[in-house]
Design a protein around this motif. Sequence first.
Motif, PDB file in Angstrom:
ATOM      1  N   ARG A  50     -56.216  66.795  -0.255  1.00 25.52           N
ATOM      2  CA  ARG A  50     -55.846  66.739   1.165  1.00 25.52           C
ATOM      3  C   ARG A  50     -56.552  67.841   1.960  1.00 25.52           C
ATOM      4  O   ARG A  50     -57.009  67.600   3.083  1.00 25.52           O
ATOM      5  CB  ARG A  50     -54.330  66.847   1.312  1.00 25.52           C
ATOM      6  CG  ARG A  50     -53.572  65.568   0.910  1.00 25.52           C
ATOM      7  CD  ARG A  50     -52.077  65.728   1.160  1.00 25.52           C
ATOM      8  NE  ARG A  50     -51.308  64.551   0.831  1.00 25.52           N
ATOM      9  CZ  ARG A  50     -50.721  63.742   1.731  1.00 25.52           C
ATOM     10  NH1 ARG A  50     -50.853  63.968   3.026  1.00 25.52           N
ATOM     11  NH2 ARG A  50     -50.004  62.714   1.332  1.00 25.52           N
ATOM     12  N   HIS A  79     -52.878  59.252  -1.378  1.00 29.74           N
ATOM     13  CA  HIS A  79     -52.557  60.453  -0.607  1.00 29.74           C
ATOM     14  C   HIS A  79     -53.546  60.665   0.541  1.00 29.74           C
ATOM     15  O   HIS A  79     -53.164  61.114   1.629  1.00 29.74           O
ATOM     16  CB  HIS A  79     -52.551  61.675  -1.516  1.00 29.74           C
ATOM     17  CG  HIS A  79     -51.245  61.867  -2.227  1.00 29.74           C
ATOM     18  ND1 HIS A  79     -50.145  62.437  -1.613  1.00 29.74           N
ATOM     19  CD2 HIS A  79     -50.850  61.538  -3.488  1.00 29.74           C
ATOM     20  CE1 HIS A  79     -49.142  62.470  -2.464  1.00 29.74           C
ATOM     21  NE2 HIS A  79     -49.533  61.932  -3.611  1.00 29.74           N
ATOM     22  N   LEU A  80     -54.800  60.331   0.312  1.00 32.78           N
ATOM     23  CA  LEU A  80     -55.796  60.525   1.364  1.00 32.78           C
ATOM     24  C   LEU A  80     -55.630  59.495   2.483  1.00 32.78           C
ATOM     25  O   LEU A  80     -55.848  59.802   3.657  1.00 32.78           O
ATOM     26  CB  LEU A  80     -57.206  60.458   0.769  1.00 32.78           C
ATOM     27  CG  LEU A  80     -57.529  61.629  -0.165  1.00 32.78           C
ATOM     28  CD1 LEU A  80     -58.870  61.417  -0.847  1.00 32.78           C
ATOM     29  CD2 LEU A  80     -57.518  62.959   0.581  1.00 32.78           C
ATOM     30  N   GLU A  92     -52.877  60.882   4.350  1.00 31.95           N
ATOM     31  CA  GLU A  92     -53.347  62.055   5.097  1.00 31.95           C
ATOM     32  C   GLU A  92     -54.045  61.642   6.389  1.00 31.95           C
ATOM     33  O   GLU A  92     -53.932  62.314   7.412  1.00 31.95           O
ATOM     34  CB  GLU A  92     -54.301  62.877   4.217  1.00 31.95           C
ATOM     35  CG  GLU A  92     -54.810  64.157   4.843  1.00 31.95           C
ATOM     36  CD  GLU A  92     -53.723  65.190   5.086  1.00 31.95           C
ATOM     37  OE1 GLU A  92     -53.902  66.025   6.009  1.00 31.95           O
ATOM     38  OE2 GLU A  92     -52.700  65.183   4.374  1.00 31.95           O
ATOM     39  N   PRO A 114     -51.042  63.311   8.638  1.00 32.84           N
ATOM     40  CA  PRO A 114     -51.617  64.509   8.006  1.00 32.84           C
ATOM     41  C   PRO A 114     -50.602  65.624   7.769  1.00 32.84           C
ATOM     42  O   PRO A 114     -49.709  65.846   8.585  1.00 32.84           O
ATOM     43  CB  PRO A 114     -52.690  64.939   9.006  1.00 32.84           C
ATOM     44  CG  PRO A 114     -52.266  64.361  10.316  1.00 32.84           C
ATOM     45  CD  PRO A 114     -51.584  63.076  10.003  1.00 32.84           C
ATOM     46  N   ALA A 124     -52.132  68.429   5.731  1.00 33.29           N
ATOM     47  CA  ALA A 124     -53.026  69.509   5.310  1.00 33.29           C
ATOM     48  C   ALA A 124     -53.132  70.602   6.365  1.00 33.29           C
ATOM     49  O   ALA A 124     -53.159  71.794   6.046  1.00 33.29           O
ATOM     50  CB  ALA A 124     -54.410  68.956   4.980  1.00 33.29           C
TER      51      ALA A 124
END
Length: 252
Positions: free
Chosen positions: A72, A228-229, A232, A236, A238
């Motif tokens: 992430r 997960h990406l 994200e 998001p 991250a």
Amino acid sequence: MNKSEIGYSTSNSIVIRGHDFATDILGKLDFVDLVMLTSVGRVPTSQEKVMLNLILVTAAGHGITPSVLASRMTYLGAPEALQGAIAAGLLGGGSVYLGPTQNIAQSLLDIADQLPKDPNEQQIKEAALQFINESKVQKKPVLGIGSVYQGGDPRVKVMRDLAQTNGFYGLHWKIMDTLAAELSQLKNKQFELNGAGALGAIIADMGLDPLFGRGLMLTGRCAGLLAHLLEEKEKPIAKSVWDLVLAEKKDD
């Protein structure tokens, strides 16, 4: 000229392990079949396929872990490079996260190699104790034992049942269970197998190369990291993690 035994192409065909890719594989074999065919040279039996799917699914299904955070955070810095973000997560697959499966399978194979054919319970116990003592001297943990879940890792019972049902519950499972039992007695505390320990026993009892076992874990984890990406991108987190780091620096 050197060539790969896995596959080659001609002016009018693609051949994988002796099978025509267009007519023998596409639409006839699924992904697990292909992984086994390319890596081992044959398609899996129906029993093997259940266990291979179990390994891949177990590796894929994870929440927030260090490897996920690495992916992430990499995506935060380079959203144009999906492959880089996934690679960042895979690079963290070592002896603590994701990788123990290979280490455990190899340890179980090494212990089994020291035992006679058809060992009895006492011989397995002695070999397990020797391994525990050697690990203590080397200041290494006995991987595959211990769980953060109250009442034990909930995945292990399912893995055990599937291994028994499909004929892959053998000596290496017995060694793994004995390691847990002997550690419990030595430490005067109940120790149970965790998911990595069960997977290591499965890979060893299937007769697979432990390196192939780690490869399966990495392959499955790719799917989890991709999920997960994608999350994200839409939701998001991250940036919030990075903001926490900056806040900690300011407090220092």
